[in-house]
Design a protein around this motif. Structure first.
Motif, short mmCIF file in Angstrom:
data_model
loop_
_atom_site.label_atom_id
_atom_site.label_comp_id
_atom_site.label_asym_id
_atom_site.label_seq_id
_atom_site.Cartn_x
_atom_site.Cartn_y
_atom_site.Cartn_z
N ASP A 107 76.22 47.52 10.66
CA ASP A 107 75.35 47.74 11.83
C ASP A 107 74.73 46.43 12.30
O ASP A 107 74.64 46.18 13.51
CB ASP A 107 74.26 48.75 11.50
CG ASP A 107 74.76 50.18 11.47
OD1 ASP A 107 75.27 50.64 12.50
OD2 ASP A 107 74.66 50.82 10.41
N ASP A 159 70.85 55.61 20.91
CA ASP A 159 70.36 56.17 19.64
C ASP A 159 70.61 55.20 18.49
O ASP A 159 69.78 55.05 17.58
CB ASP A 159 71.04 57.51 19.35
CG ASP A 159 70.54 58.63 20.25
OD1 ASP A 159 69.45 58.49 20.83
OD2 ASP A 159 71.25 59.64 20.39
N TRP A 160 71.76 54.53 18.53
CA TRP A 160 72.07 53.54 17.49
C TRP A 160 71.09 52.37 17.56
O TRP A 160 70.58 51.92 16.53
CB TRP A 160 73.51 53.05 17.67
CG TRP A 160 73.86 51.87 16.84
CD1 TRP A 160 74.08 51.86 15.49
CD2 TRP A 160 74.02 50.52 17.29
NE1 TRP A 160 74.37 50.57 15.07
CE2 TRP A 160 74.33 49.74 16.15
CE3 TRP A 160 73.93 49.90 18.53
CZ2 TRP A 160 74.56 48.36 16.24
CZ3 TRP A 160 74.15 48.54 18.62
CH2 TRP A 160 74.46 47.78 17.48
N LYS A 162 68.08 52.46 18.59
CA LYS A 162 66.79 52.95 18.11
C LYS A 162 66.71 52.93 16.59
O LYS A 162 65.64 52.76 16.01
CB LYS A 162 66.56 54.37 18.64
CG LYS A 162 65.19 54.93 18.35
CD LYS A 162 65.00 56.30 19.00
CE LYS A 162 63.61 56.85 18.74
NZ LYS A 162 63.43 58.19 19.39
N SER A 163 67.86 53.07 15.94
CA SER A 163 67.89 53.12 14.48
C SER A 163 67.85 51.73 13.83
O SER A 163 67.61 51.61 12.62
CB SER A 163 69.15 53.86 13.99
OG SER A 163 70.31 53.05 14.17
N LYS A 167 67.42 50.05 9.99
CA LYS A 167 68.62 49.61 9.29
C LYS A 167 68.70 48.10 9.13
O LYS A 167 69.22 47.60 8.13
CB LYS A 167 69.87 50.09 10.05
CG LYS A 167 70.06 51.60 10.07
CD LYS A 167 71.31 51.96 10.86
CE LYS A 167 71.57 53.46 10.86
NZ LYS A 167 72.78 53.80 11.67
#
Length: 267
Positions: A107, A159-160, A162-163, A167
């Protein structure tokens, strides 16, 4: 590094706030320019569209998406930003020196790649337009894109994003020149514009081959407005004003929304 006194906005932020109040009037002029009238100055900002359809054509399967001319009209301009912003003099050397790097986490690597290539959402599904500006006072660079992407894909990527503070809040990256960057990722607040939005502030701290300390700050913001998406990066080795990022997104989203309405009205 200096900051504006409390209660005062930076010059660029004031110009953007003024622009937000007058954006409807500007877009009314743009509606005429998209037909046969001469284009106003703001319409023909130094955009560099790539992978674009010919002006006036809609890509196959894009429904009521923007034409290339409309995508260009949706760009922000130096007038919106105000002094000391002006047309870019070219890509900054820190792009290759600091952003082109590798890390072990998938990520975090994807984030680095997106910051470097500015292809956060992949290949556009239709027209796209790009413009870039430099801040003569802080040497920051702002790059702004408008492109068509499938809404479900965009929302999944938002959404990714936001994560990522969870992470990739802190990690290290090795640059292609042999340096090591300590990277921090945090959320950045955006105004409630568009259909979906997300922003991050990424900082990279390290040193050059000569031992000189470097500290790069980059705001990454994305807003979906219907079938089109705005992507913005505001970055530099000096001061990077978050208010400029927020106001640019607000003005740009309003402009894009109005142009989309004008496009639907002519169908």
């Amino acid at each position: 590094m200096t900051h504006p006194p409390a209660g005062r906005r930076a010059p660029g932020a004031r110009a953007l706030l003024t622009s937000a109040l007058s954006v409807t009037a500007l877009l009314a002029t743009a509606a005429c320019s998209l037909q046969d009238e001469p284009r106003p100055r703001w319409f023909s900002a130094s955009a560099t569209p790539t992978g674009a359809s010919p002006a006036g054509e809609r890509p196959a399967g894009s429904g009521a998406g923007l034409t290339q001319a409309q995508a260009q009209a949706a760009l922000i301009t130096a007038v919106d930003l105000g002094e000391p912003w002006g047309p870019t003099r070219g890509a900054r050397t820190w792009r290759d020196g600091l952003l082109k790097g590798t890390t072990e986490d998938r990520d975090c690597q994807r984030l680095l790649d997106a910051l470097y290539t500015e292809e956060l959402f992949g290949t556009p599904a239709g027209p796209r337009a790009t413009v870039a500006f430099d801040d003569a006072g802080t040497d920051a660079q702002l790059r702004y894109h408008v492109a068509a992407h499938p809404p479900t894909d965009v929302d999944r990527t938002l959404d990714w994003l936001k994560s990522l503070p969870g992470k990739c809040g802190e990690f290290t990256a090795a640059t292609t020149r042999g340096g090591v960057q300590a990277v921090q990722v945090s959320d950045t607040r955006l105004p409630p514009v568009g259909d979906a939005r997300q922003a991050l502030r990424v900082t990279l701290a390290g040193e050059t081959e000569e031992g000189e300390l470097t500290y790069l700050t980059m705001d990454l913001a994305a807003v979906r407005v219907g079938e089109e998406t705005i992507t913005l990066t505001n970055a530099g080795l000096g001061e990077v004003d978050e208010e400029v990022t927020r106001q640019t997104v607000e003005v740009g989203a309003q402009r894009l929304s109005e142009i989309r309405k004008q496009g639907r009205a002519r169908i």
